[in-house]
Design a protein around this motif. Structure first.
Motif, PDB file in Angstrom:
ATOM      1  N   GLY A   1       0.805  -1.210   0.000  1.00  0.00           N
ATOM      2  CA  GLY A   1       0.000   0.000   0.000  1.00  0.00           C
ATOM      3  C   GLY A   1       0.839   1.261   0.000  1.00  0.00           C
ATOM      4  N   VAL A   2       0.234   2.344   0.506  1.00  0.00           N
ATOM      5  CA  VAL A   2       0.868   3.659   0.553  1.00  0.00           C
ATOM      6  C   VAL A   2       0.714   4.223   1.962  1.00  0.00           C
ATOM      7  N   GLY A   3       1.808   4.769   2.493  1.00  0.00           N
ATOM      8  CA  GLY A   3       1.777   5.424   3.797  1.00  0.00           C
ATOM      9  C   GLY A   3       2.005   6.910   3.624  1.00  0.00           C
ATOM     10  N   CYS A   4       1.197   7.730   4.296  1.00  0.00           N
ATOM     11  CA  CYS A   4       1.300   9.182   4.168  1.00  0.00           C
ATOM     12  C   CYS A   4       1.304   9.842   5.549  1.00  0.00           C
ATOM     13  N   CYS A   5       2.114  10.906   5.694  1.00  0.00           N
ATOM     14  CA  CYS A   5       2.183  11.670   6.945  1.00  0.00           C
ATOM     15  C   CYS A   5       2.211  13.157   6.635  1.00  0.00           C
ATOM     16  N   GLU A   6       1.558  13.937   7.501  1.00  0.00           N
ATOM     17  CA  GLU A   6       1.672  15.385   7.408  1.00  0.00           C
ATOM     18  C   GLU A   6       3.118  15.776   7.675  1.00  0.00           C
ATOM     19  N   THR A   7       3.595  16.803   7.008  1.00  0.00           N
ATOM     20  CA  THR A   7       4.952  17.286   7.264  1.00  0.00           C
ATOM     21  C   THR A   7       4.933  18.544   8.113  1.00  0.00           C
ATOM     22  N   VAL A   8       3.744  19.060   8.388  1.00  0.00           N
ATOM     23  CA  VAL A   8       3.595  20.299   9.137  1.00  0.00           C
ATOM     24  C   VAL A   8       3.371  19.989  10.616  1.00  0.00           C
ATOM     25  N   HIS A   9       4.139  20.643  11.463  1.00  0.00           N
ATOM     26  CA  HIS A   9       3.965  20.522  12.907  1.00  0.00           C
ATOM     27  C   HIS A   9       3.218  21.754  13.386  1.00  0.00           C
ATOM     28  N   ARG A  10       1.950  21.587  13.713  1.00  0.00           N
ATOM     29  CA  ARG A  10       1.097  22.702  14.100  1.00  0.00           C
ATOM     30  C   ARG A  10       1.224  22.994  15.592  1.00  0.00           C
ATOM     31  N   PRO A  11       1.289  24.276  15.956  1.00  0.00           N
ATOM     32  CA  PRO A  11       1.314  24.604  17.383  1.00  0.00           C
ATOM     33  C   PRO A  11      -0.011  24.230  18.032  1.00  0.00           C
ATOM     34  N   VAL A  12       0.024  23.862  19.302  1.00  0.00           N
ATOM     35  CA  VAL A  12      -1.194  23.452  19.993  1.00  0.00           C
ATOM     36  C   VAL A  12      -1.521  24.342  21.191  1.00  0.00           C
ATOM     37  N   ASP A  13      -0.590  25.159  21.642  1.00  0.00           N
ATOM     38  CA  ASP A  13      -0.811  25.972  22.837  1.00  0.00           C
ATOM     39  C   ASP A  13      -0.659  27.449  22.480  1.00  0.00           C
ATOM     40  N   PHE A  14      -1.776  28.112  22.192  1.00  0.00           N
ATOM     41  CA  PHE A  14      -1.757  29.525  21.847  1.00  0.00           C
ATOM     42  C   PHE A  14      -3.096  30.131  22.256  1.00  0.00           C
ATOM     43  N   PRO A  15      -3.131  31.471  22.427  1.00  0.00           N
ATOM     44  CA  PRO A  15      -4.361  32.138  22.874  1.00  0.00           C
ATOM     45  C   PRO A  15      -5.504  31.967  21.876  1.00  0.00           C
ATOM     46  N   PRO A  16      -6.736  32.073  22.359  1.00  0.00           N
ATOM     47  CA  PRO A  16      -7.895  31.866  21.480  1.00  0.00           C
ATOM     48  C   PRO A  16      -8.050  32.925  20.397  1.00  0.00           C
ATOM     49  N   TRP A  17      -7.396  34.072  20.506  1.00  0.00           N
ATOM     50  CA  TRP A  17      -7.495  35.105  19.476  1.00  0.00           C
ATOM     51  C   TRP A  17      -6.447  34.927  18.377  1.00  0.00           C
ATOM     52  N   CYS A  18      -5.735  33.817  18.425  1.00  0.00           N
ATOM     53  CA  CYS A  18      -4.757  33.485  17.390  1.00  0.00           C
ATOM     54  C   CYS A  18      -5.258  32.267  16.619  1.00  0.00           C
ATOM     55  N   GLU A  19      -4.770  32.113  15.397  1.00  0.00           N
ATOM     56  CA  GLU A  19      -5.092  30.910  14.625  1.00  0.00           C
ATOM     57  C   GLU A  19      -3.879  30.486  13.814  1.00  0.00           C
ATOM     58  N   VAL A  20      -3.846  29.216  13.460  1.00  0.00           N
ATOM     59  CA  VAL A  20      -2.744  28.643  12.693  1.00  0.00           C
ATOM     60  C   VAL A  20      -3.070  28.740  11.215  1.00  0.00           C
ATOM     61  N   ARG A  21      -2.127  29.232  10.438  1.00  0.00           N
ATOM     62  CA  ARG A  21      -2.239  29.279   8.982  1.00  0.00           C
ATOM     63  C   ARG A  21      -1.060  28.505   8.403  1.00  0.00           C
ATOM     64  N   VAL A  22      -1.322  27.704   7.372  1.00  0.00           N
ATOM     65  CA  VAL A  22      -0.273  26.936   6.707  1.00  0.00           C
ATOM     66  C   VAL A  22      -0.190  27.397   5.255  1.00  0.00           C
ATOM     67  N   GLU A  23       0.999  27.850   4.856  1.00  0.00           N
ATOM     68  CA  GLU A  23       1.244  28.246   3.468  1.00  0.00           C
ATOM     69  C   GLU A  23       1.372  26.960   2.659  1.00  0.00           C
ATOM     70  N   SER A  24       0.439  26.733   1.741  1.00  0.00           N
ATOM     71  CA  SER A  24       0.382  25.447   1.039  1.00  0.00           C
ATOM     72  C   SER A  24       1.573  25.190   0.115  1.00  0.00           C
ATOM     73  N   LEU A  25       2.189  26.227  -0.431  1.00  0.00           N
ATOM     74  CA  LEU A  25       3.321  26.009  -1.334  1.00  0.00           C
ATOM     75  C   LEU A  25       4.618  25.700  -0.601  1.00  0.00           C
ATOM     76  N   THR A  26       4.842  26.363   0.546  1.00  0.00           N
ATOM     77  CA  THR A  26       6.098  26.187   1.276  1.00  0.00           C
ATOM     78  C   THR A  26       5.945  25.308   2.513  1.00  0.00           C
ATOM     79  N   CYS A  27       4.709  25.011   2.900  1.00  0.00           N
ATOM     80  CA  CYS A  27       4.392  24.252   4.118  1.00  0.00           C
ATOM     81  C   CYS A  27       4.886  24.983   5.372  1.00  0.00           C
TER      82      CYS A  27
END
Length: 126
Positions: free
Chosen positions: A65-91
């Motif tokens: 088969g095929v195995g796939c993993c995200e390469t982006v490590h998203r932050p998990v601890d930040f204030p509620p008035w912030c949000e995570v954005r991922v640039e799709s071309l550069t990750c």
């Protein structure tokens, strides 16, 4: 592929899943035993990898088969008035203000008041 090589391939992929899941920043992985080693019209052979849309790296584990993993490590601890954005071309991962995504969000002692309340630069007395 002989059964021993298939077993070794599966064990390698499972070890990668455990390592990725247990690292400091969480990522998500999946394995599809029905998937073909093909992406965007190109065929891949055993051990070859490719990057899919959404910053997901996949590896051909033919014939299992095929195995796939995200390469982006998203932050998990930040204030509620912030949000995570991922640039799709550069990750590249950015933490931005929810109210204005053009502005970076930098959590910390000097930036611990919700800007929606109009007190971004005001120190709390206490």
């Amino acid at each position: 592929m002989d059964p021993m090589a298939r077993h070794d391939t599966l064990m390698f992929f499972m070890a990668c899943l455990v390592w990725t899941t247990c690292s400091a920043a969480p990522t998500q992985c999946h394995f599809n035993s029905q998937a073909l080693c093909e992406y965007d019209g190109k065929q891949y052979s055993m051990g070859e990898s490719w990057m899919e849309q959404g910053c997901v790296q996949c590896t051909c584990l033919h014939p299992v088969g095929v195995g796939c993993c995200e390469t982006v490590h998203r932050p998990v601890d930040f204030p509620p008035w912030c949000e995570v954005r991922v640039e799709s071309l550069t990750c590249q991962v950015m933490l931005v203000m929810t109210s204005d995504p053009r502005l970076p969000c930098i959590p910390g002692e000097d930036n611990n008041v919700d800007p929606r309340h109009g007190a971004l630069n005001m120190k709390l007395e206490g």
